[in-house]
Structures are given as structure tokens and as C-alpha cells.
Write a protein that holds these residues in place. Sequence first.
Motif, PDB file in Angstrom:
ATOM      1  N   ALA A 169      60.436 -19.843  16.074  1.00  0.00           N
ATOM      2  CA  ALA A 169      61.888 -19.648  16.191  1.00  0.00           C
ATOM      3  C   ALA A 169      62.289 -18.254  15.717  1.00  0.00           C
ATOM      4  CB  ALA A 169      62.623 -20.715  15.384  1.00  0.00           C
ATOM      5  N   THR A 170      61.673 -17.785  14.635  1.00  0.00           N
ATOM      6  CA  THR A 170      61.983 -16.447  14.118  1.00  0.00           C
ATOM      7  C   THR A 170      61.601 -15.372  15.128  1.00  0.00           C
ATOM      8  OG1 THR A 170      61.638 -17.196  11.836  1.00  0.00           O
ATOM      9  CG2 THR A 170      61.535 -14.815  12.249  1.00  0.00           C
ATOM     10  N   PHE A 171      60.437 -15.549  15.749  1.00  0.00           N
ATOM     11  CA  PHE A 171      60.013 -14.580  16.761  1.00  0.00           C
ATOM     12  C   PHE A 171      60.945 -14.604  17.969  1.00  0.00           C
ATOM     13  CE2 PHE A 171      57.738 -14.197  20.837  1.00  0.00           C
ATOM     14  CZ  PHE A 171      57.531 -12.833  20.829  1.00  0.00           C
ATOM     15  N   LEU A 172      61.277 -15.790  18.454  1.00  0.00           N
ATOM     16  CA  LEU A 172      62.148 -15.895  19.630  1.00  0.00           C
ATOM     17  C   LEU A 172      63.533 -15.317  19.351  1.00  0.00           C
ATOM     18  CD1 LEU A 172      61.216 -19.428  21.042  1.00  0.00           C
ATOM     19  CD2 LEU A 172      60.485 -17.176  21.862  1.00  0.00           C
ATOM     20  N   LYS A 173      63.966 -15.390  18.100  1.00  0.00           N
ATOM     21  CA  LYS A 173      65.245 -14.771  17.742  1.00  0.00           C
ATOM     22  C   LYS A 173      65.166 -13.257  17.931  1.00  0.00           C
ATOM     23  CE  LYS A 173      68.519 -14.185  13.934  1.00  0.00           C
ATOM     24  NZ  LYS A 173      68.820 -14.505  12.507  1.00  0.00           N
ATOM     25  N   ARG A 174      64.032 -12.669  17.578  1.00  0.00           N
ATOM     26  CA  ARG A 174      63.852 -11.218  17.773  1.00  0.00           C
ATOM     27  C   ARG A 174      63.887 -10.878  19.261  1.00  0.00           C
ATOM     28  NH1 ARG A 174      58.925  -9.304  13.940  1.00  0.00           N
ATOM     29  NH2 ARG A 174      59.758  -7.256  14.523  1.00  0.00           N
ATOM     30  N   LEU A 233      67.517 -11.109  20.558  1.00  0.00           N
ATOM     31  CA  LEU A 233      68.364  -9.993  20.137  1.00  0.00           C
ATOM     32  C   LEU A 233      67.887  -8.657  20.683  1.00  0.00           C
ATOM     33  CD1 LEU A 233      68.906 -10.971  16.381  1.00  0.00           C
ATOM     34  CD2 LEU A 233      70.475 -11.328  18.300  1.00  0.00           C
ATOM     35  N   SER A 234      66.777  -8.653  21.399  1.00  0.00           N
ATOM     36  CA  SER A 234      66.182  -7.397  21.856  1.00  0.00           C
ATOM     37  C   SER A 234      66.877  -6.796  23.074  1.00  0.00           C
ATOM     38  CB  SER A 234      64.695  -7.613  22.181  1.00  0.00           C
ATOM     39  OG  SER A 234      64.555  -8.427  23.341  1.00  0.00           O
ATOM     40  N   GLY A 235      67.563  -7.637  23.837  1.00  0.00           N
ATOM     41  CA  GLY A 235      68.203  -7.137  25.040  1.00  0.00           C
ATOM     42  C   GLY A 235      67.277  -7.046  26.243  1.00  0.00           C
ATOM     43  N   GLU A 236      66.065  -7.601  26.120  1.00  0.00           N
ATOM     44  CA  GLU A 236      65.134  -7.603  27.248  1.00  0.00           C
ATOM     45  C   GLU A 236      65.687  -8.472  28.385  1.00  0.00           C
ATOM     46  OE1 GLU A 236      62.536  -5.836  27.610  1.00  0.00           O
ATOM     47  OE2 GLU A 236      62.247  -5.045  25.592  1.00  0.00           O
ATOM     48  N   PRO A 237      65.218  -8.252  29.624  1.00  0.00           N
ATOM     49  CA  PRO A 237      65.735  -9.033  30.759  1.00  0.00           C
ATOM     50  C   PRO A 237      65.566 -10.543  30.573  1.00  0.00           C
ATOM     51  CG  PRO A 237      64.470  -7.149  31.539  1.00  0.00           C
ATOM     52  CD  PRO A 237      64.276  -7.194  30.055  1.00  0.00           C
ATOM     53  N   TYR A 238      64.544 -10.957  29.831  1.00  0.00           N
ATOM     54  CA  TYR A 238      64.286 -12.377  29.636  1.00  0.00           C
ATOM     55  C   TYR A 238      64.853 -12.882  28.304  1.00  0.00           C
ATOM     56  CZ  TYR A 238      60.433  -9.777  27.531  1.00  0.00           C
ATOM     57  OH  TYR A 238      59.691  -8.851  26.831  1.00  0.00           O
ATOM     58  N   ALA A 239      65.685 -12.081  27.640  1.00  0.00           N
ATOM     59  CA  ALA A 239      66.187 -12.455  26.316  1.00  0.00           C
ATOM     60  C   ALA A 239      66.985 -13.761  26.354  1.00  0.00           C
ATOM     61  CB  ALA A 239      67.038 -11.323  25.742  1.00  0.00           C
ATOM     62  N   GLU A 240      67.877 -13.887  27.324  1.00  0.00           N
ATOM     63  CA  GLU A 240      68.698 -15.099  27.414  1.00  0.00           C
ATOM     64  C   GLU A 240      67.854 -16.335  27.697  1.00  0.00           C
ATOM     65  OE1 GLU A 240      71.866 -15.646  26.926  1.00  0.00           O
ATOM     66  OE2 GLU A 240      72.423 -13.580  26.451  1.00  0.00           O
ATOM     67  N   ALA A 241      66.718 -16.146  28.368  1.00  0.00           N
ATOM     68  CA  ALA A 241      65.893 -17.293  28.769  1.00  0.00           C
ATOM     69  C   ALA A 241      65.221 -17.974  27.583  1.00  0.00           C
ATOM     70  CB  ALA A 241      64.830 -16.847  29.779  1.00  0.00           C
ATOM     71  N   VAL A 242      65.090 -17.280  26.452  1.00  0.00           N
ATOM     72  CA  VAL A 242      64.395 -17.880  25.311  1.00  0.00           C
ATOM     73  C   VAL A 242      65.344 -18.658  24.408  1.00  0.00           C
ATOM     74  CG1 VAL A 242      62.749 -15.965  25.340  1.00  0.00           C
ATOM     75  CG2 VAL A 242      64.666 -15.913  23.721  1.00  0.00           C
ATOM     76  N   LEU A 243      66.635 -18.629  24.682  1.00  0.00           N
ATOM     77  CA  LEU A 243      67.618 -19.222  23.781  1.00  0.00           C
ATOM     78  C   LEU A 243      67.390 -20.718  23.590  1.00  0.00           C
ATOM     79  CD1 LEU A 243      70.125 -18.964  22.048  1.00  0.00           C
ATOM     80  CD2 LEU A 243      71.519 -19.231  24.114  1.00  0.00           C
ATOM     81  N   GLU A 244      67.154 -21.454  24.677  1.00  0.00           N
ATOM     82  CA  GLU A 244      66.971 -22.903  24.569  1.00  0.00           C
ATOM     83  C   GLU A 244      65.753 -23.248  23.715  1.00  0.00           C
ATOM     84  OE1 GLU A 244      66.223 -26.822  27.440  1.00  0.00           O
ATOM     85  OE2 GLU A 244      66.773 -24.875  28.309  1.00  0.00           O
ATOM     86  N   ASP A 245      64.643 -22.558  23.950  1.00  0.00           N
ATOM     87  CA  ASP A 245      63.443 -22.821  23.159  1.00  0.00           C
ATOM     88  C   ASP A 245      63.638 -22.405  21.702  1.00  0.00           C
ATOM     89  OD1 ASP A 245      61.885 -23.998  25.112  1.00  0.00           O
ATOM     90  OD2 ASP A 245      60.967 -22.117  25.761  1.00  0.00           O
ATOM     91  N   MET A 246      64.383 -21.340  21.466  1.00  0.00           N
ATOM     92  CA  MET A 246      64.654 -20.910  20.097  1.00  0.00           C
ATOM     93  C   MET A 246      65.420 -21.989  19.338  1.00  0.00           C
ATOM     94  SD  MET A 246      66.836 -17.589  18.758  1.00  0.00           S
ATOM     95  CE  MET A 246      68.398 -18.344  19.248  1.00  0.00           C
ATOM     96  N   ARG A 247      66.425 -22.569  19.987  1.00  0.00           N
ATOM     97  CA  ARG A 247      67.207 -23.635  19.359  1.00  0.00           C
ATOM     98  C   ARG A 247      66.345 -24.859  19.092  1.00  0.00           C
ATOM     99  NH1 ARG A 247      72.562 -23.070  23.241  1.00  0.00           N
ATOM    100  NH2 ARG A 247      73.639 -21.450  22.005  1.00  0.00           N
ATOM    101  N   TRP A 248      65.476 -25.188  20.061  1.00  0.00           N
ATOM    102  CA  TRP A 248      64.609 -26.352  19.876  1.00  0.00           C
ATOM    103  C   TRP A 248      63.671 -26.145  18.690  1.00  0.00           C
ATOM    104  CZ3 TRP A 248      59.355 -26.754  19.646  1.00  0.00           C
ATOM    105  CH2 TRP A 248      58.844 -28.069  19.559  1.00  0.00           C
ATOM    106  N   HIS A 260      63.975 -24.183  16.139  1.00  0.00           N
ATOM    107  CA  HIS A 260      64.747 -24.176  14.899  1.00  0.00           C
ATOM    108  C   HIS A 260      65.060 -25.602  14.456  1.00  0.00           C
ATOM    109  CE1 HIS A 260      68.381 -23.611  12.338  1.00  0.00           C
ATOM    110  NE2 HIS A 260      67.745 -22.513  11.945  1.00  0.00           N
ATOM    111  N   GLY A 261      65.494 -26.444  15.401  1.00  0.00           N
ATOM    112  CA  GLY A 261      65.809 -27.830  15.068  1.00  0.00           C
ATOM    113  C   GLY A 261      64.572 -28.622  14.668  1.00  0.00           C
ATOM    114  N   TYR A 262      63.449 -28.398  15.368  1.00  0.00           N
ATOM    115  CA  TYR A 262      62.223 -29.133  15.064  1.00  0.00           C
ATOM    116  C   TYR A 262      61.703 -28.764  13.673  1.00  0.00           C
ATOM    117  CZ  TYR A 262      57.701 -31.351  15.767  1.00  0.00           C
ATOM    118  OH  TYR A 262      56.588 -32.170  15.645  1.00  0.00           O
ATOM    119  N   HIS A 263      61.872 -27.524  13.294  1.00  0.00           N
ATOM    120  CA  HIS A 263      61.454 -27.090  11.956  1.00  0.00           C
ATOM    121  C   HIS A 263      62.139 -27.927  10.886  1.00  0.00           C
ATOM    122  CE1 HIS A 263      61.018 -24.811   8.296  1.00  0.00           C
ATOM    123  NE2 HIS A 263      62.307 -24.503   8.301  1.00  0.00           N
ATOM    124  N   PHE A 264      63.445 -28.091  10.975  1.00  0.00           N
ATOM    125  CA  PHE A 264      64.174 -28.853   9.960  1.00  0.00           C
ATOM    126  C   PHE A 264      63.933 -30.351  10.101  1.00  0.00           C
ATOM    127  CE2 PHE A 264      66.570 -24.852   9.838  1.00  0.00           C
ATOM    128  CZ  PHE A 264      66.598 -24.642   8.462  1.00  0.00           C
TER     129      PHE A 264
END
Length: 263
Positions: A207-212, A215-230, A232-236
Motif C-alpha cells: 500500500a505504501t508503494f502504491l501510494k508513491r 502520487l507520481s503523476g504517471e499515466p497509470y497512477a489512477e489505475a492503482v488507486l483501487e488496489d492501494m485502498r484494498w 491498506h484495508g487488508y493491512h488493518f
Amino acid sequence: VVFLVGADTPSHHDTIRAQMSSSQGNEKLNQFLKDSLMMGCLKGFAHFTLYSRGREELLVTIPLSASSYSATTPNRRDLVVSPAPVASDVTPGDQEQVGQENEVVFLVGAYARYKCPYVWVRSSHERLMSSSVDARLKGVLSKDTPLTLNSTNMWKTHPVRVWDIIAELVSLTLPQSPAINNPFVLEKGQITALPPLEGSLAAAATATFLKRIYLSGEPYAEAVLEDMRWAHGYHFEKLPRPQSSSKWASIAAQDKAAPAPVQ
């Protein structure tokens, strides 16, 4: 006293600029090495697996098809000896092939003496010729020849990170795959199959890596949002909860009931 400064004599300012440039180059490479070590510990990506082989080397294994994915870590006995960054400089001593028949293995090497990263194909070149990878990979004639990548070519002029190189390798290896739209999509089963605590920690790192990336502004940045949220939630969700101890609860209660000390 008159001093004559010739055209071939570097000025004091030129020397300072050269030293600053060298210092900035070292800082950039050190950051790349830190990022490589960090990524070597990550799990859960659908299109590649990573294996950190010391501070300067990262193995990137990419399956040639989704069905060929293996979540296992490469066997140390199968790993090749470190190659020389420039084939014409020192001849690598490794002749082994790594990886399975249905995957391609790349070595990302960032050696201090060269001050920039290089990438080699460490798999059989025959399997590249028989697959649908990008023509730039098929054009590599030797395992000792570094790949010509857009990301490594921009090293001196742009802030290239190790995930930029990995993303380009995925797009070259799987040119017809949806991986091009999001090279860092997760295969969640790799994380959920781990023991709860290990899975929680793996999800947090991912999740920490996907957050980077987000926030990077790469063309695929928006595509990682769902997995980042997942992640993060699975960690807790799997993070162990501290168990209350009646012993310590009793001690705390006694402390509260104790009379205040006499001044």
C-alpha cells in the motif's frame, strides 16, 4: 604577478560544478538503490515478481502469460553470477539460464562505479524469439549486452526511478496485455495466502508503494488507486489486536487508587 589561464585549464567554477554534479549523481544513484531494496521486499504483483540480490541488483521475473504466474521465490541455485555493466569492459562469467520456460527474467543492476542503472535479459534468448514480446527485446543479440530502454536512456536528464524501469519491462514483455495500462496491478491471492501477520505487513508495504505511484503523476497512477485502498484495508483487517492483560489492568487500577504523595 600575471597568471595566464589557458583554454585547457579548468577554472575554479568548473571544478565546483563538476563536484556538485558528481555529488548529485551519487545521491540519485543512492536513492535508486534504496528504492530497489524496498521493491525487492514487495509481494502481490500480478505481472511480475521481484527478488533483491544484494544492494545493487534486482531480478524482475515476468510471466509470458497470466496462466504461467508462479508465486514462488527464485531458487538461489538458479541465480546467475553478477554480470559486468558493459559487456566490452569485462566479460561476465555466467552462462546459466534462469527462470522457467514460460517466463522472462531481467536483471536491473545499479553498480556504483558506473553511476547509473543497466538492464540485461537473463533468460534464454530463444524463448524471446518464439514469444510475442516487443521487437526491442528480440533484437538483443547477447546476454552480455544491456537493453536499450527509454527509462535508462533518460537517467542523466530525468528523475528515473526503479519502478519506471519495471513498468517499461512489463510493457515490452507483454505488449498485447492490459498490463500496459497498469503494470502494478495486484494479484491479491498472493497476499491473502500468507499467514495473517505476514499478510498484514506485506499489504502495508505494498500500500505504501502504491501510494508513491498514485502520487507520481504517471499515466497509470489512477489505475492503482483501487488496489492501494484494498491493501491498506487488508493491512488493518489482519493486524493482530493487542490482548488486554488482567494483571496490567489491576496494576493500573491500583495506581489510580493510590493516594497522592505528601508534598
